[in-house]
Enzyme design. Sequence first.
Site, short mmCIF file in Angstrom:
data_model
loop_
_atom_site.label_atom_id
_atom_site.label_comp_id
_atom_site.label_asym_id
_atom_site.label_seq_id
_atom_site.Cartn_x
_atom_site.Cartn_y
_atom_site.Cartn_z
N VAL A 154 -9.41 -75.40 -36.82
CA VAL A 154 -9.68 -73.98 -37.01
C VAL A 154 -8.99 -73.49 -38.29
O VAL A 154 -7.79 -73.71 -38.47
CB VAL A 154 -9.14 -73.11 -35.84
N LYS A 187 -14.41 -72.04 -32.43
CA LYS A 187 -13.04 -71.88 -32.95
C LYS A 187 -12.28 -70.84 -32.13
O LYS A 187 -11.09 -71.00 -31.85
CB LYS A 187 -13.08 -71.48 -34.43
#
Length: 429
Positions: free
Chosen positions: A131, A204
Site C-alpha cells: 500500500v 488497499k
Amino acid sequence: MNVYVGLLGCGTVGQGVVNLTQKRAGIIADMTGYRPVVKRVLVRDLAKRRDVDLNSEVFTRDADVVLADPEIQVIVETMGGIEPARTYILAALRRGKHVVTANKDLIALHGVEILETARDAGVDILFEASVGGAIPLIGPLQDNLTANEVTDLKGIINGTTNYILTQMTETGMDFAQALAEAQELGYAEANPASDVDGLDAARKLVILASIAFHAHVRLDEVRVEGIRTVTAQDVAYAKELGTVVKLVASGSDRGGKLSLSVRPTLIPQGHPLAHVSGSYNALFVRGDAAGDLMFFGRGAGSLPTASAVMGDVISLLRNMRLGVTSSRNHRLVLDKQVQMDDSEPLRHYLRMSVSDQPGVFAEIARLFAVAGISMETVLQKRVTAGTAEIVVVTHEIPVEVMNETIDRLRTSSHVQQVHCVMPVEALAE
Ligand SMILES: NC(=O)c1ccc[n+]([C@@H]2O[C@H](COP(=O)([O-])OP(=O)(O)OC[C@H]3O[C@@H](n4cnc5c(N)ncnc54)[C@H](OP(=O)(O)O)[C@@H]3O)[C@@H](O)[C@H]2O)c1
C-alpha cells in the site's frame, strides 16, 4: 555474512529490488550483520531483457529451484496476482523462509491465511510495499501509532485515478480523454477496470483498515464506487464550489462500528488531500493521542516501491540477528466484529437535470425538507431549452437518508435524471 534472497518476479518492482539490494548491500551488512545477495530469480520469460546486473544462470522458470533452495532464507515476492503467488508464498513460509511481498491483491484477499501460516512457522511476513508504494504506512500504523485509537483514515491511494482526475481538473478534459492519455503514458493499464472502478483502492483500504482498526475487514464490506461516472461537468462544478474531485478511500471507527468506502469525493481546496496531484498518494490518519497526521509521497514506481520492499528486508534481517519475528504479524489476525454503519453524517453533492418550469425547485426543496435535509449551496443553470441543471450541496446527512431521498427524486415527475452524487469532505480541523 551473506544472506541469500530468492526473488519471485523481476518486472518493474523486482528490478528496483535487485538494483537497490546491490547498491545498499554494504550498509545493510553494517546495520544488520547480514549482506543480502540475490541468489535466484523466478520469471516467466528467460529471454526478456532486464535492467539488472545479474548472471543469466540466476534466472529460472522453475519455482522449486527458488523455493527448495536450502541456502535461500528470504523470499521477496514481486510477481503480483493471486495464483501462483499465494501457493509460492505459503510454500516458502512453511519451509521456514521469511517473506516480503508487494502484493496488495494477495494480502487483501488472503492476508489472514498468510499471516497465520507465518506465525505457525515462526517466520516473518512483511508487506509495507503493498500500500502506498514508497510511503511508510503499514509500519507507522502497526508500530509507531500503536498507543492510539485510530478513528479515521482517508486516503488517495490509487495513482491512476488520481492522475486522471488531476488531468480532468487541470485541463477540463472528460474521463475518456484523460483515461486514454493515462494509458498512452503508461499510468493506466490496457484494462483499467481495477483502478478506475475503485477495486485497487478498496483492496488497499482493506489492508490499512484491518491494521488501523484491529479488525478483520473483508473486501465485500467496503462500499466501492469508481470514477467512470464523474464528468467534466462535475469537475467544473466542484471547482466553482471551491473543491476538487478525488477518489477517496475512507474508513472510520465509531466505538467499534466501521464505515468503509471508496468513492469519488469533493475535497475543499483548504484540505491537505486537495493538493495531492498526479501519481502521488497520501493518507490522512486521525489518532486519539497523535491527532491528525498526513503521509504523502510516491505511490508507485520501480525504486519508490523497492524502497519499501527493502525497508522490510532490513527489518527482517534485524529480526534474524535478534532471533525474533516481527510482532507486526499478529495484529491483523484479530477478528474484531465488524459492524457496518451507514449512519455516518456526510455532506453530499448532487447534480440533477430537471424540467425548466416554475415550481420545480419548490418541489425539490419540499422533498429535501421532508427528509430533514437542509441545503448548504444551490447552483441552477439552464442547459437547453426546457431543461435546467441543479447542483445541490447538502449539510451533513446520514448516507442512508441521502439514498432514500435520491430514490424519491428519481421518481419525481419534475426530475429528469440524478446524474451524480458524491460526498463532500469537511475541512480538517
Ligand atoms: N509497479 C508498481 O509501481 C507497484 C507499486 C506497488 C506495488 N506493486 C505490486 O508489486 C507487484 C509487482 O508489480 P510490477 O509492476 O513489478 O509487475 P510486473 O512489471 O508485471 O512484473 C511481474 C514480474 O513477475 C513475473 N511473473 C509474473 N507471473 C509469473 C509467473 N506465473 N511465474 C513466473 N514469473 C511470473 C514476470 O515475469 P516476466 O518478466 O518474465 O514476464 C515479471 O518479471 C504486484 O503485486 C504489484 O501490485 C507494484
